[in-house]
Design an enzyme around this catalytic site. Structure first.
Site, PDB file in Angstrom:
ATOM      1  N   PRO A   1      -7.685  46.214 -24.060  1.00 33.16           N
ATOM      2  CA  PRO A   1      -7.915  46.625 -22.690  1.00 33.16           C
ATOM      3  C   PRO A   1      -8.351  45.476 -21.610  1.00 33.16           C
ATOM      4  O   PRO A   1      -9.194  44.531 -22.324  1.00 33.16           O
ATOM      5  CB  PRO A   1      -9.124  47.755 -22.974  1.00 33.16           C
ATOM      6  N   ASN A   2      -7.885  45.531 -20.666  1.00 28.33           N
ATOM      7  CA  ASN A   2      -8.274  44.563 -19.660  1.00 28.33           C
ATOM      8  C   ASN A   2      -7.871  43.194 -19.679  1.00 28.33           C
ATOM      9  O   ASN A   2      -7.988  42.237 -18.883  1.00 28.33           O
ATOM     10  CB  ASN A   2      -9.785  44.397 -19.388  1.00 28.33           C
TER      11      ASN A   2
ATOM     12  N   ARG B   1      -9.240  37.690 -14.131  1.00 25.21           N
ATOM     13  CA  ARG B   1     -10.564  38.351 -14.587  1.00 25.21           C
ATOM     14  C   ARG B   1     -11.699  37.089 -15.124  1.00 25.21           C
ATOM     15  O   ARG B   1     -11.142  36.447 -16.090  1.00 25.21           O
ATOM     16  CB  ARG B   1     -10.090  39.100 -15.661  1.00 25.21           C
TER      17      ARG B   1
ATOM     18  N   TYR C   1     -12.350  33.289 -19.457  1.00 27.62           N
ATOM     19  CA  TYR C   1     -10.948  33.687 -19.938  1.00 27.62           C
ATOM     20  C   TYR C   1     -10.057  32.727 -19.651  1.00 27.62           C
ATOM     21  O   TYR C   1      -8.861  32.680 -20.278  1.00 27.62           O
ATOM     22  CB  TYR C   1     -10.597  35.158 -19.720  1.00 27.62           C
TER      23      TYR C   1
ATOM     24  N   ASN D   1      -6.010  40.744 -30.454  1.00 24.84           N
ATOM     25  CA  ASN D   1      -7.094  40.596 -29.647  1.00 24.84           C
ATOM     26  C   ASN D   1      -7.242  42.097 -29.293  1.00 24.84           C
ATOM     27  O   ASN D   1      -7.148  42.686 -28.189  1.00 24.84           O
ATOM     28  CB  ASN D   1      -6.876  39.718 -28.416  1.00 24.84           C
TER      29      ASN D   1
ATOM     30  N   ALA E   1     -12.356  44.756 -25.856  1.00 23.26           N
ATOM     31  CA  ALA E   1     -13.733  45.634 -26.060  1.00 23.26           C
ATOM     32  C   ALA E   1     -13.658  46.471 -27.104  1.00 23.26           C
ATOM     33  O   ALA E   1     -14.811  46.826 -27.797  1.00 23.26           O
ATOM     34  CB  ALA E   1     -14.121  46.198 -24.691  1.00 23.26           C
TER      35      ALA E   1
ATOM     36  N   GLU F   1      -7.596  38.098 -36.241  1.00 19.72           N
ATOM     37  CA  GLU F   1      -8.283  38.637 -34.960  1.00 19.72           C
ATOM     38  C   GLU F   1      -8.543  37.395 -34.194  1.00 19.72           C
ATOM     39  O   GLU F   1      -8.768  36.410 -34.613  1.00 19.72           O
ATOM     40  CB  GLU F   1      -9.597  39.096 -35.569  1.00 19.72           C
TER      41      GLU F   1
ATOM     42  N   HIS G   1     -10.004  35.802 -30.009  1.00 21.94           N
ATOM     43  CA  HIS G   1     -10.932  35.965 -29.020  1.00 21.94           C
ATOM     44  C   HIS G   1     -10.668  34.755 -27.975  1.00 21.94           C
ATOM     45  O   HIS G   1     -10.781  33.815 -28.617  1.00 21.94           O
ATOM     46  CB  HIS G   1     -12.256  36.353 -29.219  1.00 21.94           C
TER      47      HIS G   1
ATOM     48  N   ARG H   1     -21.985  34.899 -26.328  1.00 22.17           N
ATOM     49  CA  ARG H   1     -22.188  35.779 -25.116  1.00 22.17           C
ATOM     50  C   ARG H   1     -23.281  37.061 -25.631  1.00 22.17           C
ATOM     51  O   ARG H   1     -23.815  36.689 -26.236  1.00 22.17           O
ATOM     52  CB  ARG H   1     -20.730  36.422 -24.945  1.00 22.17           C
TER      53      ARG H   1
HETATM   54  C1  DQA Z   1     -12.257  39.131 -25.678  1.00 22.92           C
HETATM   55  C2  DQA Z   1     -13.760  39.021 -26.162  1.00 22.92           C
HETATM   56  C3  DQA Z   1     -14.340  40.613 -25.968  1.00 22.92           C
HETATM   57  O1  DQA Z   1     -15.854  40.814 -26.238  1.00 22.92           O
HETATM   58  C4  DQA Z   1     -14.234  41.218 -24.584  1.00 22.92           C
HETATM   59  O2  DQA Z   1     -14.398  42.547 -24.478  1.00 22.92           O
HETATM   60  C5  DQA Z   1     -12.513  40.996 -24.167  1.00 22.92           C
HETATM   61  C6  DQA Z   1     -11.893  39.890 -24.467  1.00 22.92           C
HETATM   62  C7  DQA Z   1     -11.861  37.635 -25.862  1.00 22.92           C
HETATM   63  O3  DQA Z   1     -10.572  37.630 -25.912  1.00 22.92           O
HETATM   64  O4  DQA Z   1     -12.752  36.888 -25.501  1.00 22.92           O
HETATM   65  O5  DQA Z   1     -12.146  41.874 -23.404  1.00 22.92           O
HETATM   66  O6  DQA Z   1     -11.762  39.827 -26.840  1.00 22.92           O
END
Ligand code: DQA
Length: 145
Positions: A10-11, A18, A23, A75, A78, A99, A101, A108
């Protein structure tokens, strides 16, 4: 030709506008284009997918079992910190995954330090910006060779 499935939670469709301090400026289309170039160079095929819905990500993981997917880059966004259901789907299909990020989750909030994926992933790459996808891809090419 081997296929690598790239899953985005998501997002991540909002990358580029964003929280650019975390990011960066690359949007998801740019990340996909760069990764497709790399995949072509290594004679791999890519299935690149983003969803804001947990169930859709799970459906895609389940389908990977019957689609000859060699490995997954995920990825979970959240869902990293919440989703037993996505974890269970990855365990159920038993496909190797990395995985990733974009941000350094360990710099964070403390709720981002917990991942439901890291202990079952081949490895985790966090905090190197959008290149984490390419780094994960190159690692998989070596692992699958
Ligand atoms: C994320 C890190 C997560 O904590 C966050 O909720 C994201 C993006 C990253 O790519 O840094 O949406 O996965």
């Amino acid at each position: 030709m081997k296929t690598i499935l790239v899953l985005n939670g998501p997002n991540l469709n909002l990358l580029g506008c964003r929280e650019v301090n975390f990011y960066g400026a690359d949007n998801l289309k740019t990340i996909e284009t760069n990764l497709r170039t790399l995949a072509n160079q290594h004679s791999y095929s890519l299935d690149f997918f983003q969803s804001n819905h947990e169930g859709e990500l799970i459906d895609k993981i389940q389908q990977a079992k019957n689609s000859n997917v060699a490995a997954i880059i995920i990825n979970p966004a959240a869902y990293t910190h919440t989703s037993v259901a996505i974890r269970d789907a990855l365990l159920a299909v038993d496909i190797k995954f990395i995985e990733v990020h974009i941000s350094n989750v360990f710099k964070r909030e403390s709720f981002r330090h917990k991942s439901f994926f890291s202990d079952i992933a081949i490895g985790t790459i966090s905090g190197l910006g959008s290149q984490v996808y390419e780094l994960a891809f190159l690692a998989l090419v070596k692992i699958l060779a």
